[in-house]
Design a protein around this motif. Sequence first.
Motif, PDB file in Angstrom:
ATOM      1  N   ASP A  84       0.937  -1.226   0.116  1.00  0.00           N
ATOM      2  CA  ASP A  84      -0.001  -0.040  -0.045  1.00  0.00           C
ATOM      3  C   ASP A  84       1.133   1.326  -0.133  1.00  0.00           C
ATOM      4  O   ASP A  84       1.862   1.145   0.715  1.00  0.00           O
ATOM      5  CB  ASP A  84      -0.946  -0.029   1.491  1.00  0.00           C
ATOM      6  CG  ASP A  84      -2.065  -0.920   1.280  1.00  0.00           C
ATOM      7  OD1 ASP A  84      -2.315  -1.764   0.085  1.00  0.00           O
ATOM      8  OD2 ASP A  84      -2.455  -1.487   2.339  1.00  0.00           O
ATOM      9  N   TYR A  86       0.831   4.955   0.945  1.00  0.00           N
ATOM     10  CA  TYR A  86       0.215   6.018   2.031  1.00  0.00           C
ATOM     11  C   TYR A  86       0.413   7.309   1.586  1.00  0.00           C
ATOM     12  O   TYR A  86       1.533   7.882   0.946  1.00  0.00           O
ATOM     13  CB  TYR A  86       0.720   5.901   3.454  1.00  0.00           C
ATOM     14  CG  TYR A  86       0.291   4.436   3.936  1.00  0.00           C
ATOM     15  CD1 TYR A  86      -0.836   4.268   4.610  1.00  0.00           C
ATOM     16  CD2 TYR A  86       1.275   3.523   3.739  1.00  0.00           C
ATOM     17  CE1 TYR A  86      -1.238   2.972   4.974  1.00  0.00           C
ATOM     18  CE2 TYR A  86       0.894   2.207   4.295  1.00  0.00           C
ATOM     19  CZ  TYR A  86      -0.315   2.087   4.749  1.00  0.00           C
ATOM     20  OH  TYR A  86      -0.598   0.861   5.355  1.00  0.00           O
ATOM     21  N   CYS A  88      -0.329  11.653   2.046  1.00  0.00           N
ATOM     22  CA  CYS A  88      -0.478  12.803   2.954  1.00  0.00           C
ATOM     23  C   CYS A  88      -0.481  14.194   2.068  1.00  0.00           C
ATOM     24  O   CYS A  88       0.636  14.290   1.583  1.00  0.00           O
ATOM     25  CB  CYS A  88       0.439  12.924   3.947  1.00  0.00           C
ATOM     26  SG  CYS A  88       0.423  13.973   5.276  1.00  0.00           S
ATOM     27  N   ARG A  96       4.312  10.688  -0.394  1.00  0.00           N
ATOM     28  CA  ARG A  96       3.750   9.385  -0.408  1.00  0.00           C
ATOM     29  C   ARG A  96       4.823   8.588   0.319  1.00  0.00           C
ATOM     30  O   ARG A  96       6.117   8.632   0.272  1.00  0.00           O
ATOM     31  CB  ARG A  96       4.075   9.068  -1.964  1.00  0.00           C
ATOM     32  CG  ARG A  96       3.012   9.925  -2.682  1.00  0.00           C
ATOM     33  CD  ARG A  96       2.785   9.372  -4.255  1.00  0.00           C
ATOM     34  NE  ARG A  96       2.131  10.185  -5.115  1.00  0.00           N
ATOM     35  CZ  ARG A  96       0.973  10.069  -5.066  1.00  0.00           C
ATOM     36  NH1 ARG A  96       0.333   9.320  -4.590  1.00  0.00           N
ATOM     37  NH2 ARG A  96       0.344  10.985  -5.942  1.00  0.00           N
ATOM     38  N   TYR A  99       4.906   1.231   3.774  1.00  0.00           N
ATOM     39  CA  TYR A  99       5.157   0.625   5.068  1.00  0.00           C
ATOM     40  C   TYR A  99       6.027  -0.551   4.486  1.00  0.00           C
ATOM     41  O   TYR A  99       5.773  -1.423   3.839  1.00  0.00           O
ATOM     42  CB  TYR A  99       3.754   0.190   5.647  1.00  0.00           C
ATOM     43  CG  TYR A  99       4.392  -0.361   6.939  1.00  0.00           C
ATOM     44  CD1 TYR A  99       4.590   0.448   8.070  1.00  0.00           C
ATOM     45  CD2 TYR A  99       4.242  -1.670   7.241  1.00  0.00           C
ATOM     46  CE1 TYR A  99       4.771  -0.043   9.264  1.00  0.00           C
ATOM     47  CE2 TYR A  99       4.375  -2.429   8.397  1.00  0.00           C
ATOM     48  CZ  TYR A  99       4.712  -1.540   9.467  1.00  0.00           C
ATOM     49  OH  TYR A  99       4.990  -2.191  10.763  1.00  0.00           O
ATOM     50  N   ILE A 104       7.966   2.900   8.147  1.00  0.00           N
ATOM     51  CA  ILE A 104       7.544   3.852   7.027  1.00  0.00           C
ATOM     52  C   ILE A 104       8.688   4.497   6.367  1.00  0.00           C
ATOM     53  O   ILE A 104       9.601   5.108   6.868  1.00  0.00           O
ATOM     54  CB  ILE A 104       6.438   4.824   7.672  1.00  0.00           C
ATOM     55  CG1 ILE A 104       5.244   4.033   8.214  1.00  0.00           C
ATOM     56  CG2 ILE A 104       6.122   5.955   6.325  1.00  0.00           C
ATOM     57  CD1 ILE A 104       4.163   4.853   8.687  1.00  0.00           C
TER      58      ILE A 104
END
Length: 136
Positions: A84, A86, A88, A96, A99, A104
Amino acid sequence: LCFFTTDKKLNKAHVKYLEELLIKEAGEAGRVHLQNNNQSQQTGLSESEEEATLLFAENIKRILASVGYTFLKKSTEYEEGSGDVYICRGPNAEARALYTTEGIVVREGSLARKEFVPSADRIERLQIKQRELGEV
């Protein structure tokens, strides 16, 4: 952090070789700003000395990574977890991250605000940590 050997067989040439190697690897990983820009020549060691020093360097890297210092590791060396991405987003920011097995990892090209905003949780603690890391 300080590293030493218990057998006292680390001499000036070994230390210089380690310094050259670790500076080179940190530069190639591209995760930190290096203040030491010396492009020194490869220190000459015998084959057995070089092998022992490379093993010492690998141990240094393992210890650093195990206590959370991953600046010598290229982002491509991380094993991805779920896959995935992530995201923000906010005013003047878009990041971007993935994980991974190391935690992270923020992707190259991500943008963050330079200044904290009053709504940021734990702003003072974050600013203190940044100062400690020399990032401000």
